[in-house]
Design an enzyme around this catalytic site. Structure first.
Site, PDB file in Angstrom:
ATOM      1  CB  SER A  47     -63.456  66.407  16.060  1.00 39.40           C
ATOM      2  OG  SER A  47     -63.569  65.028  15.743  1.00 39.40           O
ATOM      3  CG  ASP A 340     -65.925  62.377  22.829  1.00 38.85           C
ATOM      4  OD1 ASP A 340     -65.237  61.469  22.315  1.00 38.85           O
ATOM      5  OD2 ASP A 340     -66.064  63.498  22.313  1.00 38.85           O
ATOM      6  CG  HIS A 343     -63.181  62.989  19.824  1.00 38.53           C
ATOM      7  ND1 HIS A 343     -64.516  63.288  19.992  1.00 38.53           N
ATOM      8  CD2 HIS A 343     -62.876  63.268  18.532  1.00 38.53           C
ATOM      9  CE1 HIS A 343     -65.000  63.753  18.853  1.00 38.53           C
ATOM     10  NE2 HIS A 343     -64.024  63.749  17.952  1.00 38.53           N
TER      11      HIS A 343
END
Length: 376
Positions: A47, A340, A343
């Site tokens: 991600s 978040d 990240h």
């Protein structure tokens, strides 16, 4: 003369229109390659480098195609797990690539759109095929490489009119960026609560052996310029705030350090394992750790909490990582290290990309920086 000038202007306008009309071809500051040395990038990982591949997975909770993700991105939410651009976007701009790299899973990523590279990364995925089981459907690193080999590489060769024997020469103009490994610890080794009957050291050795084989596979397909992104300090992420009493969770940071040391060893062995390759390690662990430890002097105000309201642990499919769809968001995104629960914000990605491209410190980039790699 006037007619030639008008004709040239029309051609330029048509080229700009074509680039803007492509779904994921957002113009960068580039003009078509870093001094014609680098034509594009192929991106593999999780991600931290995903730019929208998970948007096309039906049974995955690892998605970021909704606000507040992408609140500062040119086209809004795109599947990037941050508020704006990620480190791949920023490196592409520094390499002067003309457009942001499109995601492989987008049906429109074909034909001329693959010429400057493709992003295969998938949020929640890892080096191991079973990593990411908590998020449902993900695309593993092995599948990333298969997608490159069977779908993208033939298209690139066709677009460039490259003959089989010229593949390696053509691939020298592309960077192969690999950013993965963290999920193999967070959502596999540690998440299985002792199911692995091996030590952290043994798990790490097995994990990096798998990665080394995957890199060699890319090498056999023509890859010559590799950029490996180290794991961040996992134990300092906001998703673990409830478990953190004083400082960070050391066992998770120890795992990251073990893995990152093995990445350096892969680079040191590369001249014998992959003799005509060049590899660079971006030590994002050191870069992010320095930001966290000195956040106030570095222009940040919060290194512990996420900028966005995250889905709480008690909710179905929630894991304390992802932003809540349409949830609250901090007033000053540039003041936060993390966007978040896991990240970083775009501001942190800017620091990582800048150091990756320009730093001369071997504790930040090893053995050379990305700009130097581009000119080889």
């Amino acid at each position: 003369m006037a007619k030639k000038a008008a004709k040239g202007l029309i051609l330029v306008c048509l080229q700009l229109l074509l680039c803007f009309s492509q779904t994921n071809c957002i113009r960068t500051k580039g003009k078509g390659g870093s001094d014609d040395k680098i034509k594009g990038m192929f991106v593999f990982g999780s991600s931290l480098v995903d730019n929208g591949n998970n948007n096309y997975l039906e049974n995955s909770t690892g998605k970021a195609e909704f606000l507040p993700y992408g609140i500062a991105f040119p086209k809004g939410p795109s599947g990037r797990f941050t508020n704006g651009k990620n480190v791949i976007d920023l490196l592409g701009e520094m390499l002067k690539l003309p457009c942001l790299i499109p995601p492989f899973s987008d049906p429109s990523t074909k034909g001329s759109k693959v010429v400057h590279g493709v992003n295969f990364a998938s949020g929640a995925s890892g080096i191991l095929d079973d990593t990411g089981f908590l998020a449902g459907q993900v695309i593993s690193l092995n599948q990333h490489i298969r997608n490159f080999e069977t779908v993208t590489l033939p298209q690139v060769k066709k677009q460039l009119r490259v003959k089989r024997r010229e593949t390696r020469k053509a691939m020298k103009k592309y960077m192969f960026i690999v950013g993965t490994g963290g999920n193999d610890y967070l959502f596999n080794y540690f998440a299985r609560k002792g199911e692995y009957n091996v030590s952290l050291e043994t798990f790490t050795a097995n994990l990096t052996t798998s990665l080394s084989l995957q890199l060699k596979r890319l090498y056999r397909l023509g890859a010559r310029k590799f950029v490996l992104i180290s794991i961040y300090p996992l134990g300092c992420s906001p998703m673990l705030n409830a478990m953190r009493k004083n400082g960070c969770i050391e066992v998770m940071n120890e795992a990251a350090v073990l893995f990152n040391n093995e990445l350096k060893s892969i680079i040191d062995r590369a001249k014998s394992d992959m003799p005509t390759s060049n590899l660079v390690l971006i030590n994002s662990y050191n870069i992010v750790t320095d930001i966290i430890q000195n956040f106030y002097s570095r222009g940040f105000k919060d290194a512990n909490n996420p900028c966005c309201e995250v889905v709480p642990l008690t909710q179905l499919a929630g894991n304390g990582i992802s932003c809540k769809k349409g949830g609250r968001i901090c007033m000053d995104r540039s003041a936060h290290v993390f966007f978040d629960g896991l990240h970083p914000t775009e501001k942190v990605s800017v620091e990582i990309a800048t150091k990756a491209f320009t730093s001369k410190r071997k504790t930040e980039v090893y053995p050379i920086n990305v700009n130097q790699l581009a000119r080889l």
